[in-house]
Design a protein around this motif. Structure first.
Motif, PDB file in Angstrom:
ATOM      1  N   MET A 131       4.587  -4.017   2.373  1.00  0.00           N
ATOM      2  CA  MET A 131       3.934  -3.157   3.365  1.00  0.00           C
ATOM      3  C   MET A 131       3.786  -3.869   4.693  1.00  0.00           C
ATOM      4  O   MET A 131       3.376  -5.029   4.726  1.00  0.00           O
ATOM      5  CB  MET A 131       2.529  -2.807   2.874  1.00  0.00           C
ATOM      6  CG  MET A 131       2.495  -2.162   1.528  1.00  0.00           C
ATOM      7  SD  MET A 131       0.785  -2.077   0.977  1.00  0.00           S
ATOM      8  CE  MET A 131       0.932  -0.762  -0.201  1.00  0.00           C
ATOM      9  N   PHE A 132       4.081  -3.150   5.755  1.00  0.00           N
ATOM     10  CA  PHE A 132       3.838  -3.655   7.109  1.00  0.00           C
ATOM     11  C   PHE A 132       2.763  -2.761   7.717  1.00  0.00           C
ATOM     12  O   PHE A 132       2.978  -1.552   7.839  1.00  0.00           O
ATOM     13  CB  PHE A 132       5.098  -3.575   7.959  1.00  0.00           C
ATOM     14  CG  PHE A 132       6.194  -4.477   7.486  1.00  0.00           C
ATOM     15  CD1 PHE A 132       6.343  -5.756   8.014  1.00  0.00           C
ATOM     16  CD2 PHE A 132       7.073  -4.062   6.492  1.00  0.00           C
ATOM     17  CE1 PHE A 132       7.360  -6.592   7.570  1.00  0.00           C
ATOM     18  CE2 PHE A 132       8.090  -4.893   6.048  1.00  0.00           C
ATOM     19  CZ  PHE A 132       8.230  -6.174   6.579  1.00  0.00           C
ATOM     20  N   ALA A 133       1.625  -3.347   8.066  1.00  0.00           N
ATOM     21  CA  ALA A 133       0.555  -2.544   8.671  1.00  0.00           C
ATOM     22  C   ALA A 133       0.155  -3.177   9.989  1.00  0.00           C
ATOM     23  O   ALA A 133       0.218  -4.394  10.155  1.00  0.00           O
ATOM     24  CB  ALA A 133      -0.650  -2.480   7.736  1.00  0.00           C
ATOM     25  N   GLY A 134      -0.240  -2.317  10.917  1.00  0.00           N
ATOM     26  CA  GLY A 134      -0.750  -2.827  12.187  1.00  0.00           C
ATOM     27  C   GLY A 134      -2.026  -2.089  12.523  1.00  0.00           C
ATOM     28  O   GLY A 134      -2.069  -0.857  12.455  1.00  0.00           O
ATOM     29  N   GLY A 135      -3.092  -2.819  12.839  1.00  0.00           N
ATOM     30  CA  GLY A 135      -4.369  -2.213  13.245  1.00  0.00           C
ATOM     31  C   GLY A 135      -4.880  -1.193  12.250  1.00  0.00           C
ATOM     32  O   GLY A 135      -4.980  -1.470  11.047  1.00  0.00           O
ATOM     33  N   SER A 136      -5.157   0.033  12.739  1.00  0.00           N
ATOM     34  CA  SER A 136      -5.703   1.067  11.848  1.00  0.00           C
ATOM     35  C   SER A 136      -4.692   1.532  10.805  1.00  0.00           C
ATOM     36  O   SER A 136      -5.044   2.235   9.859  1.00  0.00           O
ATOM     37  CB  SER A 136      -6.190   2.264  12.666  1.00  0.00           C
ATOM     38  OG  SER A 136      -5.119   2.790  13.425  1.00  0.00           O
ATOM     39  N   LEU A 229       7.082  -0.095   3.114  1.00  0.00           N
ATOM     40  CA  LEU A 229       6.211   0.904   3.736  1.00  0.00           C
ATOM     41  C   LEU A 229       5.735   0.369   5.069  1.00  0.00           C
ATOM     42  O   LEU A 229       5.468  -0.833   5.189  1.00  0.00           O
ATOM     43  CB  LEU A 229       4.982   1.181   2.862  1.00  0.00           C
ATOM     44  CG  LEU A 229       5.203   1.504   1.398  1.00  0.00           C
ATOM     45  CD1 LEU A 229       3.867   1.767   0.714  1.00  0.00           C
ATOM     46  CD2 LEU A 229       6.101   2.728   1.272  1.00  0.00           C
ATOM     47  N   MET A 230       5.581   1.246   6.045  1.00  0.00           N
ATOM     48  CA  MET A 230       5.025   0.768   7.305  1.00  0.00           C
ATOM     49  C   MET A 230       4.136   1.812   7.961  1.00  0.00           C
ATOM     50  O   MET A 230       4.360   3.017   7.829  1.00  0.00           O
ATOM     51  CB  MET A 230       6.131   0.335   8.259  1.00  0.00           C
ATOM     52  CG  MET A 230       7.047   1.422   8.684  1.00  0.00           C
ATOM     53  SD  MET A 230       8.153   0.800   9.950  1.00  0.00           S
ATOM     54  CE  MET A 230       9.607   0.567   8.984  1.00  0.00           C
ATOM     55  N   CYS A 231       3.096   1.316   8.612  1.00  0.00           N
ATOM     56  CA  CYS A 231       2.174   2.184   9.329  1.00  0.00           C
ATOM     57  C   CYS A 231       1.483   1.337  10.388  1.00  0.00           C
ATOM     58  O   CYS A 231       0.869   0.317  10.071  1.00  0.00           O
ATOM     59  CB  CYS A 231       1.142   2.781   8.368  1.00  0.00           C
ATOM     60  SG  CYS A 231       0.022   3.941   9.179  1.00  0.00           S
ATOM     61  N   GLY A 232       1.610   1.740  11.629  1.00  0.00           N
ATOM     62  CA  GLY A 232       0.988   0.965  12.701  1.00  0.00           C
ATOM     63  C   GLY A 232       1.416   1.490  14.042  1.00  0.00           C
ATOM     64  O   GLY A 232       2.025   2.562  14.138  1.00  0.00           O
ATOM     65  N   PRO A 233       1.133   0.749  15.113  1.00  0.00           N
ATOM     66  CA  PRO A 233       1.517   1.198  16.454  1.00  0.00           C
ATOM     67  C   PRO A 233       3.020   1.406  16.568  1.00  0.00           C
ATOM     68  O   PRO A 233       3.799   0.751  15.857  1.00  0.00           O
ATOM     69  CB  PRO A 233       1.059   0.047  17.360  1.00  0.00           C
ATOM     70  CG  PRO A 233       0.107  -0.752  16.563  1.00  0.00           C
ATOM     71  CD  PRO A 233       0.457  -0.553  15.131  1.00  0.00           C
TER      72      PRO A 233
END
Ligand SMILES: Cc1cc2nc3c(=O)[nH]c(=O)nc-3n(C[C@H](O)[C@H](O)[C@H](O)COP(=O)(O)OP(=O)(O)OC[C@H]3O[C@@H](n4cnc5c(N)ncnc54)[C@H](O)[C@@H]3O)c2cc1C
Ligand code: FES
Length: 370
Positions: A131-136, A229-233
């Motif tokens: 998973m790649f996540a950024g901030g919220s 998976l990714m979620c962020g700016p």
């Protein structure tokens, strides 16, 4: 889009409850600009949801009903209550209103959980989620991490979590706790834009060299057992997409959740413009909740907007083609979408459309929602 196998969404029962009034049970100050809102389950019965789905909060602000999507950070397998985490956005209407005004005991109107950034869990499955996540963007990941660790004893998770600085890391302690409790099955790697002097982790832009180093630190289970998976700016997601493509990771193994519009490839959008005269006022039939509605959709107005103006209470949230709350299936006719970000190729091939960014291109459009 659901990761794992794309499945046709099961038909929803008619006249099910779409809206709920939820009491705020607790507000947790995660960082100086993010709160977690914990909602009590309604007395009428627990709201069920899938890890990775979102709630739509509907709040009257300045005399207008404002809707925004917030991914559930709670897990249906672990947490009794529902929780979302809201991070302030500069000059953002709802995120600042919630951070400044919401109190324990308040009641908020919410729309039922929705969204395709989810998967089915099974104790027999053995997979690695990277998973790649950024901030919220950590919010849906948190729900998925808690779910997979508790539901799939042979699966593992690696989280690469990018933040501005150490104080802006949401769920820092909670992630550390899960990492300790599920040793060897959860690997959390923090990447900071501005790292403090004694920082042991990674800092700077996530680039090719850093990704190679990060991948050396996490287990390699081979492409068939790995899902990304990714979620962020927007910038981060584009960057990660490019980096994964450079690593020859097939697109089919990469799933993303976009919180903000902007990931649209402007040139592609330009190319997709219909020929002059192709867009004209056309009748659209919408089937929803056991009812059939016929509306005339003017050129350059979206199907959803037209239906809402006529008092038809269709489901929606972001109104920008990202969240899929307005998703329906065109069982006949052709629909042009201004933005396709929220739909996978498989969904598009199966005829799914997003009414918030959809315009009829033929006179026989029939859309089934739910
Ligand atoms: C499926 C989905 C799930 C989401 N889950 C979460 C979540 O778990 N937590 C969370 O905090 N937010 C989440 N969001 C974003 C959220 O819905 C709102 O867009 C966000 O809170 C900003 O709303 P606002 O009213 O404060 O800002 P607005 O008044 O709508 O926007 C103000 C300005 O900020 C820009 N902007 C809007 N959102 C962002 C953003 N996220 N980052 C940077 N700029 C932005 C806008 O383009 C605009 O210029 C999610 C969005 C979607 C589509
Ligand atoms: S309302 Fe979010 S995709 Fe249409």
């Amino acid at each position: 889009m659901a990761f794992g196998l794309f499945k046709k969404a099961p038909k929803k029962e008619e006249n099910v409850q779409h809206y709920f009034a939820l009491r705020v049970k607790n507000i947790i100050h995660e960082t100086k600009d993010a709160i977690t809102i914990v909602f009590e389950q309604p007395p009428s019965g627990k709201i069920s949801y899938k890890a990775g789905q979102f709630l739509t909060l509907i709040v009257p602000i300045g005399g207008k009903e404002v809707r925004r999507a917030y991914s559930l950070c709670s897990s249906p397998f672990v947490d009794d209550e529902l929780a979302v985490t809201v991070k302030r956005v500069d000059n953002g209407l709802m995120s600042n209103w919630l951070n400044d005004n919401l109190k324990v005991g308040d009641t908020l109107k919410v729309m039922e959980p929705m969204g395709q950034f989810t998967t089915e869990f099974s104790k027999d499955r053995k997979r690695h989620l990277i998973m790649f996540a950024g901030g919220s963007g950590i919010t849906p990941m948190m729900s998925i991490i808690k779910s997979i660790l508790t539901q799939e004893p042979d699966s593992i998770c690696s989280l690469i979590y990018c933040n501005r600085d150490i104080d802006s890391i949401i769920f820092k302690d909670e992630l550390a706790k899960w990492e300790t409790n599920y040793q060897g099955r959860l690997h959390v790697i923090h990447v900071l834009d501005n790292a403090p002097m004694n920082w042991q982790g990674y800092s700077g832009l996530l680039n090719h060299e850093m990704l190679v180093k990060l991948f050396e630190r996490i287990p390699n289970w081979g492409i068939d057992k790995t899902t990304y998976l990714m979620c962020g700016p927007e910038g981060m997601m584009k960057n990660v997409e490019t980096l994964l493509a450079q690593q020859s990771i097939p697109k089919e193994r990469v799933f993303k959740e976009s919180f903000v519009q902007g990931t649209i490839d402007k040139d592609k959008k330009q190319e997709a413009q219909p020929a002059p005269g192709e867009l004209k006022a056309r009748e659209v039939t919408i089937r929803y909740d056991g009812q059939e509605y016929k509306i005339m959709v003017e050129p350059n107005r979206a199907i959803l907007e037209t239906a809402l103006d006529q008092g038809i209470d269709l489901p929606y949230s972001c109104q920008s083609g990202l969240c899929t709350a307005c998703r329906g299936k065109a069982i006949s006719g052709k629909v042009k979408l201004d933005e396709e970000e929220g739909l996978s190729q498989a969904e598009r091939d199966a005829g799914y459309v997003l009414t918030c960014v959809g315009h009829p291109l033929t006179d026989d459009v029939v859309i089934e929602i739910g």
